[in-house]
Design a protein around this motif. Structure first.
Motif, PDB file in Angstrom:
ATOM      1  N   PRO A  93     -18.307 -12.689  14.463  1.00  0.00           N
ATOM      2  CA  PRO A  93     -19.701 -12.207  14.401  1.00  0.00           C
ATOM      3  C   PRO A  93     -20.051 -11.396  15.645  1.00  0.00           C
ATOM      4  CG  PRO A  93     -19.580 -14.508  13.736  1.00  0.00           C
ATOM      5  CD  PRO A  93     -18.215 -14.143  14.234  1.00  0.00           C
ATOM      6  N   GLU A  94     -20.773 -10.312  15.461  1.00  0.00           N
ATOM      7  CA  GLU A  94     -21.046  -9.396  16.571  1.00  0.00           C
ATOM      8  C   GLU A  94     -21.743 -10.067  17.749  1.00  0.00           C
ATOM      9  OE1 GLU A  94     -23.310  -5.134  17.380  1.00  0.00           O
ATOM     10  OE2 GLU A  94     -22.850  -5.774  15.331  1.00  0.00           O
ATOM     11  N   TRP A 127     -13.532 -19.078  13.042  1.00  0.00           N
ATOM     12  CA  TRP A 127     -13.765 -20.330  12.317  1.00  0.00           C
ATOM     13  C   TRP A 127     -15.219 -20.427  11.879  1.00  0.00           C
ATOM     14  CZ3 TRP A 127     -16.914 -24.333  14.327  1.00  0.00           C
ATOM     15  CH2 TRP A 127     -16.938 -25.497  13.563  1.00  0.00           C
ATOM     16  N   LEU A 128     -16.155 -20.003  12.743  1.00  0.00           N
ATOM     17  CA  LEU A 128     -17.568 -19.998  12.374  1.00  0.00           C
ATOM     18  C   LEU A 128     -17.812 -19.083  11.184  1.00  0.00           C
ATOM     19  CD1 LEU A 128     -19.411 -19.822  15.818  1.00  0.00           C
ATOM     20  CD2 LEU A 128     -19.346 -21.765  14.251  1.00  0.00           C
ATOM     21  N   HIS A 132     -18.999 -21.722   8.890  1.00  0.00           N
ATOM     22  CA  HIS A 132     -20.435 -21.836   9.190  1.00  0.00           C
ATOM     23  C   HIS A 132     -21.003 -20.426   9.425  1.00  0.00           C
ATOM     24  CE1 HIS A 132     -20.117 -26.227   9.724  1.00  0.00           C
ATOM     25  NE2 HIS A 132     -18.962 -25.961  10.306  1.00  0.00           N
ATOM     26  N   PRO A 133     -21.079 -19.605   8.376  1.00  0.00           N
ATOM     27  CA  PRO A 133     -21.531 -18.210   8.555  1.00  0.00           C
ATOM     28  C   PRO A 133     -22.965 -18.095   9.055  1.00  0.00           C
ATOM     29  CG  PRO A 133     -21.376 -18.787   6.226  1.00  0.00           C
ATOM     30  CD  PRO A 133     -20.757 -19.910   6.979  1.00  0.00           C
ATOM     31  N   GLU A 134     -23.747 -19.164   8.934  1.00  0.00           N
ATOM     32  CA  GLU A 134     -25.134 -19.103   9.417  1.00  0.00           C
ATOM     33  C   GLU A 134     -25.205 -19.149  10.947  1.00  0.00           C
ATOM     34  OE1 GLU A 134     -24.070 -23.426   9.124  1.00  0.00           O
ATOM     35  OE2 GLU A 134     -23.709 -21.591   7.948  1.00  0.00           O
ATOM     36  N   ALA A 148     -17.816 -30.735  14.571  1.00  0.00           N
ATOM     37  CA  ALA A 148     -17.086 -30.060  13.490  1.00  0.00           C
ATOM     38  C   ALA A 148     -15.922 -29.246  14.049  1.00  0.00           C
ATOM     39  CB  ALA A 148     -18.038 -29.178  12.697  1.00  0.00           C
ATOM     40  N   TRP A 149     -16.120 -28.587  15.204  1.00  0.00           N
ATOM     41  CA  TRP A 149     -15.058 -27.784  15.828  1.00  0.00           C
ATOM     42  C   TRP A 149     -13.918 -28.678  16.317  1.00  0.00           C
ATOM     43  CZ3 TRP A 149     -12.359 -23.697  16.189  1.00  0.00           C
ATOM     44  CH2 TRP A 149     -11.689 -23.308  17.355  1.00  0.00           C
TER      45      TRP A 149
END
Length: 423
Positions: A93-94, A127-128, A132-134, A148-149
């Motif tokens: 993610p940026e 992984w996110l 977990h894309p949010e 979770a990680w």
């Protein structure tokens, strides 16, 4: 410029001289000037971008020409090679990638450690994106995300969420080792701790507790001294004491390094018990001779020189500052023989300390690579000694000599204690 190159160890009979000459003429044509004084940094950059240098080999020689011109004071140092430039982060993610790059540019860790941590934290970003894309930035992490990680790392396999897949054919799909899991958690913990300390993100959890290495993983980590068997080690010692040019890497014009350098590196590996990085970063003048606390010349023929102690100065290393240790006089004489034959080299940057230093094992204005012992010295010694390059404990590597020497000192008739070995 020819005198500078010769002073670094290049010889007119070497083909590199002709290649440098060809590249220099092409640069002069591109720059429309035959004067070295006109070879500025901008002029060399234009030559680097010019289609008149299409060959990859010629572009590689341009780096050497640029170094020589810089040494003469006409231009600045050449840019870093492409392989030394960090690739852009992909699949991250940026906002996460921007924070990782900001941390990388701010951290005071050594470049190698900083780069390794950057890759690991980028893996957490991938992984996110998958799980977990949010969550797209570090400020959104909570203690639940940390849990979770940690759980994901405990079940992760080699090759998951990576950007570079070269060399994963044999290892891909295997579970991560406990030591690797602990290293990943250390990198993530360091990243979040720094971001909180620098007030880039709010303090929503304690990284030391939320990202601690689980006890089940830590219990699997312990000393693993992969000692080389006495019989194989004795043969390697014999081969090292009788080093000859056969078996070492060569090019069209002979050995890649002078035999004095090869002999000194080989004996340093066999007798010093140092890490490969410490060997490559030794400085000139690291050998000293002493008798009853008083320094004496290494080439002294006086009676007291027979009982002299040879001391080796080791630079700042992985776990501590610089220190001095006694070594076998045979190694001291081999290092002094190389120092006498060593061409004058320019000072180079020690990336661990940030100093400009005179590296002992340098030739043609380049420091000896950390991998030279594994890729050249050990295979050559194994061939000469008639032993395989691997045993039941795995490949014979540079670090295994360190384990072997320490184990021999611990198991000797008059053994050293663990605290003495550590010191």
């Amino acid at each position: 410029m020819a005198a500078t190159l010769q002073g670094w160890g290049y010889h007119p009979s070497n083909g590199a001289f002709g290649q440098f000459r060809t590249v220099l003429v092409q640069i002069m044509l591109i720059n429309r000037s035959p004067l070295l004084q006109d070879m500025t940094t901008d002029a060399l950059q234009r030559a680097r971008e010019s289609p008149a240098l299409p060959s990859g080999a010629r572009r590689g020689n341009l780096h050497g020409v640029h170094r020589a011109i810089a040494a003469l004071g006409h231009a600045g140092p050449p840019p870093k090679p492409i392989h030394a430039v960090m690739p852009d982060l992909e699949g991250v993610p940026e906002p996460w990638a921007a924070m990782v790059e900001r941390w990388h540019d701010t951290s005071t860790l050594t470049p190698k450690v900083r780069g390794g941590f950057r890759s690991i934290v980028a893996k957490a970003g991938r992984w996110l994106a998958a799980e977990h894309p949010e969550i797209v930035e570090p400020a959104q992490w909570t203690r639940e995300t940390c849990a979770a990680w940690v759980a994901a790392l405990d079940r992760m396999t080699v090759g998951e969420h990576v950007q570079r897949r070269a060399g994963l054919d044999k290892r891909g799909g295997k579970p991560l080792s406990p030591r690797t899991k602990a290293g990943y958690l250390t990198a993530t913990r360091t990243f979040f701790r720094d971001c909180q300390e620098w007030e880039w993100i709010p303090r929503r959890f304690d990284p030391v507790r939320a990202l601690a290495t689980p006890r089940s993983v830590a219990a699997l980590i312990g000393p693993n001294p992969r000692v080389i068997a006495d019989g194989i080690w004795a043969k390697l010692l014999w081969a090292g004491l009788n080093v000859d040019p056969k078996g070492f890497p060569t090019n069209t014009y002979g050995l890649c390094y002078p035999i004095e350098l090869i002999r000194a590196v080989t004996l340093t590996w066999l007798f010093s018990g140092l890490r490969s990085d410490e060997i490559a970063r030794l400085r000139t003048g690291c050998i000293r001779w002493q008798h009853d606390g008083f320094p004496i010349p290494g080439d002294s023929d006086e009676v007291l020189a027979r009982d002299a102690v040879c001391l080796l100065d080791v630079p700042t290393h992985k776990t501590g500052t610089s220190f001095t240790k006694p070594i076998d006089p045979l190694l001291g004489k081999a290092i002094e023989a190389w120092q006498d034959a060593r061409p004058q080299q320019p000072k180079m940057l020690d990336r661990k300390t940030g100093e400009q230093v005179d590296f002992l094992f340098a030739h043609r204005a380049k420091r000896l690579a950390n991998t030279y012992i594994n890729t050249a010295v050990i295979p050559s010694l194994c061939r000469k000694a008639g032993v395989p390059t691997a045993d039941v404990r795995g490949n014979i590597t540079s670090h295994r000599a360190r384990s072997t020497i320490a184990s021999q000192l611990y198991n000797a008739k008059e053994p050293m204690t663990l605290f003495e070995l550590q010191a």
